[in-house]
Design a protein around this motif. Structure first.
Motif, PDB file in Angstrom:
ATOM      1  N   ASP A  77       7.380  -6.083  66.135  1.00 21.97           N
ATOM      2  CA  ASP A  77       7.728  -4.837  65.458  1.00 21.97           C
ATOM      3  C   ASP A  77       8.696  -3.972  66.265  1.00 21.97           C
ATOM      4  N   GLY A  78       9.173  -4.464  67.414  1.00 26.67           N
ATOM      5  CA  GLY A  78      10.117  -3.688  68.224  1.00 26.67           C
ATOM      6  C   GLY A  78       9.703  -3.689  69.686  1.00 26.67           C
ATOM      7  N   GLU A  79      10.038  -2.609  70.366  1.00 25.09           N
ATOM      8  CA  GLU A  79       9.729  -2.495  71.789  1.00 25.09           C
ATOM      9  C   GLU A  79       9.274  -1.083  72.110  1.00 25.09           C
ATOM     10  N   VAL A  80       8.438  -0.968  73.153  1.00 24.10           N
ATOM     11  CA  VAL A  80       7.957   0.331  73.618  1.00 24.10           C
ATOM     12  C   VAL A  80       7.957   0.326  75.154  1.00 24.10           C
ATOM     13  N   ARG A  81       7.978   1.514  75.726  1.00 26.90           N
ATOM     14  CA  ARG A  81       7.883   1.662  77.180  1.00 26.90           C
ATOM     15  C   ARG A  81       6.412   1.757  77.561  1.00 26.90           C
TER      16      ARG A  81
ATOM     17  N   VAL B 269       2.657  -4.292  70.497  1.00 24.20           N
ATOM     18  CA  VAL B 269       3.591  -3.430  69.788  1.00 24.20           C
ATOM     19  C   VAL B 269       3.301  -3.532  68.306  1.00 24.20           C
ATOM     20  N   ALA B 270       3.184  -2.382  67.647  1.00 31.21           N
ATOM     21  CA  ALA B 270       2.916  -2.344  66.208  1.00 31.21           C
ATOM     22  C   ALA B 270       3.934  -1.426  65.541  1.00 31.21           C
ATOM     23  N   SER B 271       3.975  -1.472  64.237  1.00 32.05           N
ATOM     24  CA  SER B 271       4.822  -0.576  63.466  1.00 32.05           C
ATOM     25  C   SER B 271       4.108   0.742  63.269  1.00 32.05           C
ATOM     26  N   GLY B 272       4.804   1.820  63.579  1.00 30.88           N
ATOM     27  CA  GLY B 272       4.246   3.157  63.377  1.00 30.88           C
ATOM     28  C   GLY B 272       5.126   3.937  62.427  1.00 30.88           C
ATOM     29  N   PRO B 273       4.731   5.156  62.106  1.00 31.80           N
ATOM     30  CA  PRO B 273       5.506   5.953  61.171  1.00 31.80           C
ATOM     31  C   PRO B 273       6.914   6.296  61.676  1.00 31.80           C
TER      32      PRO B 273
ATOM     33  N   THR C 156       9.646  -2.362  79.613  1.00 26.54           N
ATOM     34  CA  THR C 156       9.649  -2.551  78.163  1.00 26.54           C
ATOM     35  C   THR C 156       8.657  -3.619  77.767  1.00 26.54           C
ATOM     36  N   LEU C 157       7.858  -3.317  76.762  1.00 28.40           N
ATOM     37  CA  LEU C 157       6.939  -4.282  76.167  1.00 28.40           C
ATOM     38  C   LEU C 157       7.522  -4.646  74.805  1.00 28.40           C
ATOM     39  N   PHE C 158       7.782  -5.921  74.602  1.00 30.64           N
ATOM     40  CA  PHE C 158       8.420  -6.388  73.375  1.00 30.64           C
ATOM     41  C   PHE C 158       7.373  -6.950  72.423  1.00 30.64           C
ATOM     42  N   GLY C 159       7.598  -6.748  71.142  1.00 34.93           N
ATOM     43  CA  GLY C 159       6.734  -7.309  70.116  1.00 34.93           C
ATOM     44  C   GLY C 159       7.532  -7.570  68.858  1.00 34.93           C
TER      45      GLY C 159
ATOM     46  N   GLY D 140       8.641   4.169  63.913  1.00 38.40           N
ATOM     47  CA  GLY D 140       9.174   2.960  64.535  1.00 38.40           C
ATOM     48  C   GLY D 140       8.088   2.243  65.322  1.00 38.40           C
ATOM     49  N   ALA D 141       8.525   1.459  66.293  1.00 40.38           N
ATOM     50  CA  ALA D 141       7.580   0.694  67.096  1.00 40.38           C
ATOM     51  C   ALA D 141       6.677   1.626  67.907  1.00 40.38           C
ATOM     52  N   THR D 142       5.412   1.262  68.019  1.00 37.88           N
ATOM     53  CA  THR D 142       4.444   2.064  68.765  1.00 37.88           C
ATOM     54  C   THR D 142       3.511   1.148  69.528  1.00 37.88           C
ATOM     55  N   LEU D 143       2.916   1.684  70.571  1.00 38.21           N
ATOM     56  CA  LEU D 143       1.965   0.908  71.364  1.00 38.21           C
ATOM     57  C   LEU D 143       0.635   0.855  70.624  1.00 38.21           C
ATOM     58  N   ASP D 144       0.066  -0.331  70.561  1.00 39.66           N
ATOM     59  CA  ASP D 144      -1.237  -0.520  69.936  1.00 39.66           C
ATOM     60  C   ASP D 144      -2.175  -1.096  70.988  1.00 39.66           C
ATOM     61  N   VAL D 145      -3.326  -0.477  71.128  1.00 39.17           N
ATOM     62  CA  VAL D 145      -4.360  -0.985  72.042  1.00 39.17           C
ATOM     63  C   VAL D 145      -5.632  -1.067  71.253  1.00 39.17           C
TER      64      VAL D 145
END
Length: 186
Positions: free
Chosen positions: A153-157, A175-179, A148-151, A181-186
């Motif tokens: 805006d939430g968490e993502v795998r 981790v960013a906010s997506g449509p 889990t990556l925490f940010g 919920g939380a989404t991975l941002d690179v």
């Protein structure tokens, strides 16, 4: 241009191609939330992009190389049945995570994508015990695990491979906010 070439104009799941025949495969895997039914993968219920990767690896000779562009979903998803099946068949030589802007100019989509380089394993792995097989795979680096990556805006795998190889991420993961919920941002 190449009159001796044998061109197969067919969907991969319908093509009559022999397993273990090709030395190399290169492709941009299609992505869709569509399950592919194929007797060979009964019990796995692979989505289209998972099926394409699994089938491509099966088409390779031992030692053959596959290079594939796919969504981050293959390496990052929580359910790892498909990753286990691919890992049983192939070693991950390298993976590179592309930023969500990599294809935006041409496709107008923002998606984090991965470039995977896989090498088909020798067939003898299927003949050893599960414990020994798992030890051999782990010795090459276990790329099946996620964390889990925490940010804010939430968490993502995310796949542990990218924690162990940050130099293979073209940008900084967050981790960013997506449509949805939380989404991975690179």
């Amino acid at each position: 241009l190449h009159p001796q070439a044998n061109v197969v104009a067919s969907r991969l799941e319908d093509a009559n191609l022999p397993d273990g025949f090709f030395d190399a495969a290169l492709g941009n895997l299609p992505f869709a939330d569509v399950f592919v039914s194929d007797r060979r993968y009964r019990g796995l219920s692979p989505l289209l992009h998972d099926y394409m990767l699994l089938r491509t690896v099966d088409l390779l000779r031992p030692g053959g190389i596959a290079i594939a562009i796919t969504s981050r979903g293959f390496l990052d998803k929580r359910q790892d049945k498909i990753r286990d099946a691919v890992c049983d068949r192939a070693s991950l030589v390298a993976a590179f995570r592309l930023p969500n802007t990599a294809f935006h100019r041409h496709t107008k989509t923002r998606v984090v994508a991965d470039v995977l380089v896989l090498q088909r394993r020798p067939e003898l792995l299927s003949a050893v015990s599960d414990d020994l097989r798992d030890m051999l795979i782990a010795a090459q680096g276990d790329w099946r695990a996620t964390e889990t990556l925490f940010g804010c805006d939430g968490e993502v795998r995310v796949n542990r491979y990218f924690r162990d190889h940050p130099e293979h991420v073209l940008g900084d993961m967050g981790v960013a906010s997506g449509p949805y919920g939380a989404t991975l941002d690179v």
